[in-house]
Motif scaffolding. Structure first.
Motif, PDB file in Angstrom:
ATOM      1  N   ALA A 208      32.973 -15.822  -0.871  1.00 54.55           N
ATOM      2  CA  ALA A 208      31.947 -16.502  -0.079  1.00 54.55           C
ATOM      3  C   ALA A 208      31.194 -17.526  -0.928  1.00 54.55           C
ATOM      4  O   ALA A 208      30.932 -18.661  -0.482  1.00 54.55           O
ATOM      5  N   MET A 209      30.848 -17.160  -2.148  1.00 56.06           N
ATOM      6  CA  MET A 209      30.171 -18.098  -3.046  1.00 56.06           C
ATOM      7  C   MET A 209      31.032 -19.334  -3.309  1.00 56.06           C
ATOM      8  O   MET A 209      30.538 -20.462  -3.366  1.00 56.06           O
ATOM      9  N   LEU A 224      30.784 -13.568   3.905  1.00 55.85           N
ATOM     10  CA  LEU A 224      29.607 -12.755   3.564  1.00 55.85           C
ATOM     11  C   LEU A 224      29.400 -11.661   4.604  1.00 55.85           C
ATOM     12  O   LEU A 224      28.993 -10.538   4.264  1.00 55.85           O
ATOM     13  N   GLY A 225      29.681 -11.964   5.874  1.00 52.69           N
ATOM     14  CA  GLY A 225      29.591 -10.929   6.900  1.00 52.69           C
ATOM     15  C   GLY A 225      30.593  -9.815   6.664  1.00 52.69           C
ATOM     16  O   GLY A 225      30.278  -8.636   6.826  1.00 52.69           O
ATOM     17  N   LEU A 226      31.811 -10.183   6.255  1.00 53.94           N
ATOM     18  CA  LEU A 226      32.809  -9.168   5.929  1.00 53.94           C
ATOM     19  C   LEU A 226      32.388  -8.362   4.707  1.00 53.94           C
ATOM     20  O   LEU A 226      32.589  -7.143   4.650  1.00 53.94           O
ATOM     21  N   ALA A 227      31.810  -9.035   3.706  1.00 52.22           N
ATOM     22  CA  ALA A 227      31.334  -8.325   2.517  1.00 52.22           C
ATOM     23  C   ALA A 227      30.247  -7.319   2.883  1.00 52.22           C
ATOM     24  O   ALA A 227      30.214  -6.195   2.366  1.00 52.22           O
ATOM     25  N   LYS A 231      29.821  -3.336   2.115  1.00 47.79           N
ATOM     26  CA  LYS A 231      28.729  -2.832   1.283  1.00 47.79           C
ATOM     27  C   LYS A 231      27.464  -3.545   1.734  1.00 47.79           C
ATOM     28  O   LYS A 231      27.518  -4.706   2.158  1.00 47.79           O
ATOM     29  N   LEU A 232      26.323  -2.924   1.597  1.00 51.97           N
ATOM     30  CA  LEU A 232      25.093  -3.507   2.145  1.00 51.97           C
ATOM     31  C   LEU A 232      24.572  -4.689   1.347  1.00 51.97           C
ATOM     32  O   LEU A 232      24.061  -5.668   1.910  1.00 51.97           O
ATOM     33  N   TYR A 233      24.720  -4.676   0.023  1.00 53.91           N
ATOM     34  CA  TYR A 233      23.986  -5.625  -0.817  1.00 53.91           C
ATOM     35  C   TYR A 233      24.266  -7.101  -0.537  1.00 53.91           C
ATOM     36  O   TYR A 233      23.371  -7.938  -0.722  1.00 53.91           O
ATOM     37  N   PRO A 234      25.490  -7.527  -0.081  1.00 59.36           N
ATOM     38  CA  PRO A 234      25.701  -8.969   0.107  1.00 59.36           C
ATOM     39  C   PRO A 234      24.753  -9.620   1.100  1.00 59.36           C
ATOM     40  O   PRO A 234      24.499 -10.836   1.001  1.00 59.36           O
ATOM     41  N   VAL A 235      24.218  -8.856   2.055  1.00 60.22           N
ATOM     42  CA  VAL A 235      23.321  -9.458   3.039  1.00 60.22           C
ATOM     43  C   VAL A 235      22.076 -10.035   2.385  1.00 60.22           C
ATOM     44  O   VAL A 235      21.457 -10.966   2.921  1.00 60.22           O
ATOM     45  N   PHE A 236      21.706  -9.531   1.204  1.00 63.68           N
ATOM     46  CA  PHE A 236      20.514 -10.036   0.535  1.00 63.68           C
ATOM     47  C   PHE A 236      20.659 -11.498   0.126  1.00 63.68           C
ATOM     48  O   PHE A 236      19.657 -12.185  -0.080  1.00 63.68           O
ATOM     49  N   VAL A 263      28.619 -12.816  13.325  1.00 67.71           N
ATOM     50  CA  VAL A 263      29.822 -12.615  14.137  1.00 67.71           C
ATOM     51  C   VAL A 263      30.866 -11.800  13.364  1.00 67.71           C
ATOM     52  O   VAL A 263      31.471 -10.868  13.909  1.00 67.71           O
ATOM     53  N   ALA A 264      31.087 -12.140  12.095  1.00 70.27           N
ATOM     54  CA  ALA A 264      32.082 -11.410  11.298  1.00 70.27           C
ATOM     55  C   ALA A 264      31.695  -9.947  11.150  1.00 70.27           C
ATOM     56  O   ALA A 264      32.553  -9.050  11.258  1.00 70.27           O
TER      57      ALA A 264
END
Length: 499
Positions: A208-209, A224-227, A231-236, A263-264
């Protein structure tokens, strides 16, 4: 003579950054393989491109990490509780093969597990990853043999994730391909890669980066939605990106990224939410109900208090601390003399979550490694932090060896483990301080010293500010005499790295 039109565009591209020329630690380390790269060396003229070298080194280090797990693979996982700790080769993967119903053919989230856990306590995409590995695991032979195969299959899939991470980091900063070696050679990365399934989320986040750095906002959001589904942390990462886009006025790109992420995430989670809500929600209820655990400063407080905080109070205080950290990062973003780089803020927000969380499993260091490389690609600081993480890696296993055997000669007592936690916390805080210093003093940022603005910033790279606060809102002093030419701040800083 060739015309200007016929001159290859490559001739006008900036020279790649060579760490062995600009970084004293990298230069010293390169003596092991023949010394720094020469000024007239021809790069990109053979199969051994920097990206391929980085990928192969990452795979080689991952393989060494697998070798490090050999004592457990050959018996310690199955026949000795403390020996898997004294050899520092523990992994969740073989243990959960049977404990989470994969050996019995149970379907994650839909079938209830025996015992107290009831359902698989991992996010949906990680559960899919675990189930795919189960499909590839031979179901014949003893249960120990099946667990060995399950770990080996997972290790192969995680190795692919490790290669993706190294390649994405190497390509995110186009002029700094060799920074990917920091990921590939990170000792804590190799040691913790096969403890759990975190590399899936880390690989999706790194991809994503890379997409954001290329200006592909929708692809960034989807990945990032798939990440976040793994795991929770990518949403940050969406938090600091919001503030950066606010400062630069890039609302359309942020909206595209946010929409893609939502959406992802829904595409992965909604089917399980609708048909197996109790199993789907187990990850979130488990995260709330889980008590203070290994690696956090909350554990030190609990083990040194006669009246420790309840889990509910720790949840409240931890949430408050990470929220305050987020507000501090937002204030730093809007008041910094120059708009911070996206990777710097991504590292800071994930580090803040790790530092304030009620648990720090040793594999959580994987979340930070690629972000740390993009935020502060300085070998000295990176290796200092890695040394602290390796110390913690050894400390937690020695502590578990002590708690399972009760023999101080075979492990690390509680006070010693508290020191290991402190080393981990201080190492991460040290790297955070270095990144914050780079933000407040952009001339100290090694990425900007080479003439770049924000190579991982995508649409933010070189963009004008439209909203700033505090010192950033005050006009900059002229770079020349009052009668001389005035140079706009962002453009001049991108050229000479001035503050």
């Amino acid at each position: 003579m060739p015309s200007a039109e016929s001159t290859p565009a490559r001739a006008h591209e900036p020279d790649p950054v060579r760490p062995t020329r600009d970084d004293e630690v990298a230069a010293a380390g390169s003596e092991l393989i023949g010394g720094p790269l020469g000024r007239r060396a021809l790069t990109g003229t053979s199969w051994w491109t920097p990206v391929r070298v980085v990928a192969l080194v990452a795979i080689g280090m991952f393989a060494l990490g697998m070798v490090q797990k050999a004592p457990c693979y050959n018996g310690a996982w199955f026949f000795g509780a403390s020996s898997q700790y004294t050899h520092a080769c523990y992994s969740d993967i073989p243990h959960l093969y049977q404990a989470r119903g994969f050996a019995d053919g149970l379907v994650p989230y839909f079938d209830r597990l025996p015992g107290d856990m009831q359902y698989l306590e991992y996010p949906v995409l990680t559960g899919v990853f675990m189930e795919v590995a189960n499909w590839l695991t031979p179901g014949s032979g003893s249960i120990q043999r099946q667990e060995q195969w399950y770990w080996m299959v997972n290790a192969g899939m995680l190795m692919a994730c490790a290669a993706v991470i190294a390649i994405c980091v190497a390509r995110t900063h186009a002029r700094r391909t060799w920074d990917g070696l920091l990921v590939a050679l990170a000792p804590a990365f190799a040691l913790t890669a096969t403890i759990n399934w975190d590399l899936l989320a880390v690989a999706l986040t790194a991809a994503a980066m890379l997409m954001w750095s290329r200006g592909r906002s929708l692809a960034f959001g989807v990945l990032l939605g798939l990440a976040t589904a793994a795991k929770l942390y990518p949403v940050f990462l969406l938090g600091p990106l919001f503030v950066l886009c606010w400062r630069a006025g890039k609302w359309r790109d942020y909206g595209t990224a946010l929409g893609g992420a939502i959406v992802a995430w829904l595409v992965v989670n909604l089917p399980v939410m609708l048909f197996a809500f109790e199993g789907w929600s187990k990850f979130y209820t488990f995260s709330q109900e889980r008590g203070v655990d290994f690696g956090s400063f909350w554990l030190i407080l609990a083990q040194n208090s006669s009246d420790p905080l309840t889990t509910e109070n720790v949840n409240t205080f931890a949430t408050l601390l990470v929220a305050l950290s987020g507000l501090g990062i937002a204030a730093l973003t809007l008041t910094a003399p120059r708009r911070p780089r996206f990777a710097q803020l991504a590292f800071l927000i994930v580090a803040a979550f790790i530092l304030t969380n009620k648990v720090y499993s040793p594999q959580y260091v994987l979340w930070l490694v690629p972000l740390a490389v993009l935020a502060r690609p300085k070998w000295r600081d990176f290796l200092i932090w890695q040394a602290c993480e390796v110390a913690y890696f050894l400390g937690i296993w020695m502590y578990l060896a002590y708690t399972t055997s009760g023999d101080a000669h075979k492990g690390l007592p509680t006070d010693g483990y508290h020191w290991a936690i402190g080393v981990h916390l201080l190492g991460t805080l040290y790297l955070c301080v270095m990144v914050v210093r780079d933000i407040l003093m952009p001339e100290r940022d090694v990425v900007r010293q080479s003439g770049d603005d924000d190579p991982s910033g995508g649409v933010l790279d070189g963009a004008e500010d439209v909203f700033v606060l505090g010192g950033a809102a005050r006009p900059r002093r002229p770079a020349a005499d009052s009668d001389g030419p005035q140079v706009e701040w962002g453009k001049q800083a991108a050229v000479d790295g001035s503050p």
